[in-house]
Design an enzyme around this catalytic site. Sequence first.
Site, PDB file in Angstrom:
ATOM      1  N   LYS A   3      -0.246 -57.255 -29.941  1.00 48.07           N
ATOM      2  CA  LYS A   3      -1.452 -57.059 -30.762  1.00 48.07           C
ATOM      3  C   LYS A   3      -1.732 -55.561 -30.944  1.00 48.07           C
ATOM      4  O   LYS A   3      -2.032 -55.108 -32.053  1.00 48.07           O
ATOM      5  CB  LYS A   3      -2.636 -57.732 -30.061  1.00 48.07           C
ATOM      6  CG  LYS A   3      -3.992 -57.220 -30.492  1.00 48.07           C
ATOM      7  CD  LYS A   3      -5.121 -57.799 -29.677  1.00 48.07           C
ATOM      8  CE  LYS A   3      -5.512 -57.054 -28.440  1.00 48.07           C
ATOM      9  NZ  LYS A   3      -6.395 -55.912 -28.572  1.00 48.07           N
ATOM     10  N   CYS A  13     -19.115 -51.482 -26.052  1.00 46.81           N
ATOM     11  CA  CYS A  13     -18.657 -52.864 -25.947  1.00 46.81           C
ATOM     12  C   CYS A  13     -18.628 -53.246 -24.481  1.00 46.81           C
ATOM     13  O   CYS A  13     -19.004 -52.450 -23.630  1.00 46.81           O
ATOM     14  CB  CYS A  13     -17.306 -53.052 -26.612  1.00 46.81           C
ATOM     15  SG  CYS A  13     -15.920 -52.474 -25.647  1.00 46.81           S
ATOM     16  N   ARG A  66     -16.762 -46.471 -25.503  1.00 44.89           N
ATOM     17  CA  ARG A  66     -15.720 -46.399 -26.535  1.00 44.89           C
ATOM     18  C   ARG A  66     -16.045 -45.471 -27.718  1.00 44.89           C
ATOM     19  O   ARG A  66     -16.083 -45.892 -28.866  1.00 44.89           O
ATOM     20  CB  ARG A  66     -15.350 -47.805 -27.024  1.00 44.89           C
ATOM     21  CG  ARG A  66     -15.311 -48.813 -25.938  1.00 44.89           C
ATOM     22  CD  ARG A  66     -14.074 -49.546 -25.653  1.00 44.89           C
ATOM     23  NE  ARG A  66     -12.829 -49.394 -26.268  1.00 44.89           N
ATOM     24  CZ  ARG A  66     -12.034 -50.433 -26.553  1.00 44.89           C
ATOM     25  NH1 ARG A  66     -12.466 -51.646 -26.370  1.00 44.89           N
ATOM     26  NH2 ARG A  66     -10.843 -50.217 -27.024  1.00 44.89           N
ATOM     27  N   ASP A  78      -5.224 -52.538 -18.948  1.00 38.67           N
ATOM     28  CA  ASP A  78      -5.238 -53.881 -19.534  1.00 38.67           C
ATOM     29  C   ASP A  78      -4.645 -54.935 -18.590  1.00 38.67           C
ATOM     30  O   ASP A  78      -4.659 -56.117 -18.916  1.00 38.67           O
ATOM     31  CB  ASP A  78      -4.470 -53.894 -20.871  1.00 38.67           C
ATOM     32  CG  ASP A  78      -5.229 -53.156 -21.961  1.00 38.67           C
ATOM     33  OD1 ASP A  78      -6.428 -52.891 -21.775  1.00 38.67           O
ATOM     34  OD2 ASP A  78      -4.618 -52.843 -23.000  1.00 38.67           O
ATOM     35  N   ARG A 122      -8.719 -63.519 -29.077  1.00 38.61           N
ATOM     36  CA  ARG A 122      -8.580 -62.236 -29.784  1.00 38.61           C
ATOM     37  C   ARG A 122      -7.185 -61.652 -29.571  1.00 38.61           C
ATOM     38  O   ARG A 122      -6.671 -60.950 -30.443  1.00 38.61           O
ATOM     39  CB  ARG A 122      -9.608 -61.227 -29.260  1.00 38.61           C
ATOM     40  CG  ARG A 122     -11.015 -61.453 -29.768  1.00 38.61           C
ATOM     41  CD  ARG A 122     -11.901 -60.294 -29.390  1.00 38.61           C
ATOM     42  NE  ARG A 122     -11.178 -59.049 -29.608  1.00 38.61           N
ATOM     43  CZ  ARG A 122     -11.319 -57.952 -28.870  1.00 38.61           C
ATOM     44  NH1 ARG A 122     -12.163 -57.928 -27.871  1.00 38.61           N
ATOM     45  NH2 ARG A 122     -10.626 -56.867 -29.142  1.00 38.61           N
TER      46      ARG A 122
HETATM   47  N1  EPU Z   1     -12.150 -41.822 -25.462  1.00 40.12           N
HETATM   48  C1  EPU Z   1     -13.031 -40.822 -25.766  1.00 40.12           C
HETATM   49  N2  EPU Z   1     -13.079 -40.369 -27.057  1.00 40.12           N
HETATM   50  C2  EPU Z   1     -12.293 -40.869 -28.025  1.00 40.12           C
HETATM   51  C3  EPU Z   1     -11.402 -41.900 -27.723  1.00 40.12           C
HETATM   52  C4  EPU Z   1     -11.338 -42.350 -26.413  1.00 40.12           C
HETATM   53  O1  EPU Z   1     -13.762 -40.354 -24.895  1.00 40.12           O
HETATM   54  O2  EPU Z   1     -12.401 -40.410 -29.185  1.00 40.12           O
HETATM   55  C5  EPU Z   1     -12.075 -42.322 -24.081  1.00 40.12           C
HETATM   56  C6  EPU Z   1     -12.443 -43.802 -23.963  1.00 40.12           C
HETATM   57  O3  EPU Z   1     -13.826 -43.986 -23.865  1.00 40.12           O
HETATM   58  C7  EPU Z   1     -11.698 -44.218 -22.727  1.00 40.12           C
HETATM   59  C8  EPU Z   1     -10.434 -43.355 -22.768  1.00 40.12           C
HETATM   60  O4  EPU Z   1     -10.721 -42.272 -23.649  1.00 40.12           O
HETATM   61  O5  EPU Z   1     -12.442 -43.871 -21.579  1.00 40.12           O
HETATM   62  C9  EPU Z   1      -9.194 -44.064 -23.263  1.00 40.12           C
HETATM   63  O6  EPU Z   1      -9.494 -44.753 -24.465  1.00 40.12           O
HETATM   64  P1  EPU Z   1      -8.405 -45.009 -25.590  1.00 40.12           P
HETATM   65  O7  EPU Z   1      -8.847 -44.317 -26.832  1.00 40.12           O
HETATM   66  O8  EPU Z   1      -7.041 -44.731 -25.077  1.00 40.12           O
HETATM   67  O9  EPU Z   1      -8.572 -46.585 -25.807  1.00 40.12           O
HETATM   68  P2  EPU Z   1      -8.431 -47.302 -27.200  1.00 40.12           P
HETATM   69  O10 EPU Z   1      -7.423 -46.580 -27.989  1.00 40.12           O
HETATM   70  O11 EPU Z   1      -9.765 -47.537 -27.767  1.00 40.12           O
HETATM   71  C10 EPU Z   1      -6.447 -48.878 -26.558  1.00 40.12           C
HETATM   72  C11 EPU Z   1      -6.233 -50.349 -26.524  1.00 40.12           C
HETATM   73  C12 EPU Z   1      -7.038 -50.963 -25.397  1.00 40.12           C
HETATM   74  C13 EPU Z   1      -6.569 -50.304 -24.083  1.00 40.12           C
HETATM   75  C14 EPU Z   1      -6.729 -48.786 -24.172  1.00 40.12           C
HETATM   76  C15 EPU Z   1      -6.205 -48.044 -22.957  1.00 40.12           C
HETATM   77  C16 EPU Z   1      -5.819 -50.858 -28.843  1.00 40.12           C
HETATM   78  C17 EPU Z   1      -6.263 -51.508 -30.104  1.00 40.12           C
HETATM   79  N3  EPU Z   1      -6.644 -50.919 -27.810  1.00 40.12           N
HETATM   80  O12 EPU Z   1      -7.843 -48.702 -26.761  1.00 40.12           O
HETATM   81  O13 EPU Z   1      -6.740 -52.341 -25.367  1.00 40.12           O
HETATM   82  O14 EPU Z   1      -7.331 -50.787 -23.014  1.00 40.12           O
HETATM   83  O15 EPU Z   1      -6.029 -48.289 -25.329  1.00 40.12           O
HETATM   84  O16 EPU Z   1      -4.877 -48.330 -22.744  1.00 40.12           O
HETATM   85  O17 EPU Z   1      -4.720 -50.325 -28.797  1.00 40.12           O
HETATM   86  C18 EPU Z   1      -7.134 -54.603 -24.914  1.00 40.12           C
HETATM   87  O18 EPU Z   1      -6.095 -54.866 -25.537  1.00 40.12           O
HETATM   88  O19 EPU Z   1      -7.738 -55.445 -24.186  1.00 40.12           O
HETATM   89  C19 EPU Z   1      -7.687 -53.243 -24.989  1.00 40.12           C
HETATM   90  C20 EPU Z   1      -8.960 -52.969 -24.691  1.00 40.12           C
END
Ligand code: EPU
Length: 433
Positions: free
Chosen positions: A22, A120, A125, A315, A407
């Site tokens: 996904k 969330c 996030r 995850d 999801r």
């Molecule tokens: N963060 C910031 N600022 C940003 C972006 C992220 O502070 O602009 C912080 C977040 O709050 C968090 C950390 O950086 O504390 C890491 O977040 P990241 O951006 O890596 O997470 P994401 O890209 O929103 C993806 C996956 C998540 C997975 C995380 C970490 C997707 C669609 N989602 O989320 O998947 O947990 O990376 O590996 O790729 C899931 O599948 O259940 C899921 C939540």
Amino acid sequence: MDKFVVRGQNPLLGTIKVSGAKNSALPCMAAAILTENEVILENIPQVRDIETERKLLSSMGAEVELGYGRAQHRTRIKCGILSDPVAKYEIVKTMRASSLVLGPLIARTGIARVAMPGGCAIGDRPIDLHIKGLEAMGATINYDHGYLEARSPNNGSGQLKGAHVVFDKITVTGTEDLLMAAALADGESLFENCAREPEVTDLAALLNAMGAKIEGAGTGTIRIKGVSKLHGARHKINPDRIEAGTFLIAGAITGGDLNVDGLNPAHFGALIAKLEECGVKLDLGADHIRVRSSGAANLEAADISTEEYPGFPTDMQAQYMALATQFEGTSVVTENIFENRFMHVGELNRMGANITVQGRTATVRGKTPLQSAAVMCSDLRASASLVLAALVADGETILDRVYHIDRGYERIEEKLRGVGAQIRRMGDVFGKK
Ligand code: EPU
């Protein structure tokens, strides 16, 4: 609202097949925005987030056909004209990954309006790092009634410029978003402290197949030479390492002999090392892992600490915790990525677990027999953890709000039933008053 009814204590035996990832499929679908030609993606999982992304792209004017019949895991996307480059709140609020359209929209059309994602179940996030990177590439950002409006230089008529971006913090979708923007930018970009997840590598492979010039994906430093146009491509999505990891734990927790098939063992370094440390027997093949266990009661406790890839994935934290309730000894689980990712603890404790949480650390005392109960799913991976607990619990567990698991897991109840689990989906178990 659908529920699962699970009768526990059956060892899982046989072969279970892994679907496409996904978290690779979502950015790859967003990448189709970057070209007016057709992008065909194979191995797309049939999960609710993919349907949400289909709605999102369609609402912008894209033609999206999710496969059916023999081609049911294929999607065909054509973003010929994007008449409405807006990610509406109604869609963004159900899937935060919708912010992945920000980079490609502004790169392709010069303007993007994306509803700001709120918090969330697993934390705040924010997307500040996506925004900071786009600003470095010359975008102007304004906020208006809960929406973020981004324009490329010259009020949306110019091209984004290549930039040197050092991410303050490693972000998976942030890296992916900026990679898509940089693919069509004017000049070269250098990104440092990038996410190294296989999902980033998968996206870069698609972008390169579309004519992008990206080097270094999968490492912390990525170089992108912007091109003026991208073309269509056909790409096969990676197998889902988190779904596969969930099945490995299902085999271990039930004392089963389970062949988890259609995965890439190279994506599992941290999980394999940890399971082997606990005493789980794993046989690795080219595209499968066989897990054999004589029951989690014979396994030793081990601590985990979630990290960015290649560390132990956040995850998989909730699923590992379900397994840890059965170990001999006490395990300490530290969550370093998200601030509020212990929602499953209360429900596991209601089933008889003994877990205490302090800040980002949970202490799981092992050898706690789990009992069936009515439990509530709170987010995707928390739900997976409750399914695993139910598989080992005494009696019939009812899981409510399984839309969370839908999801990201493709028909998990059918897959688990195929290897001997007693699990069925019910419309409304208790009926109307
Ligand atoms: N963060 C910031 N600022 C940003 C972006 C992220 O502070 O602009 C912080 C977040 O709050 C968090 C950390 O950086 O504390 C890491 O977040 P990241 O951006 O890596 O997470 P994401 O890209 O929103 C993806 C996956 C998540 C997975 C995380 C970490 C997707 C669609 N989602 O989320 O998947 O947990 O990376 O590996 O790729 C899931 O599948 O259940 C899921 C939540």
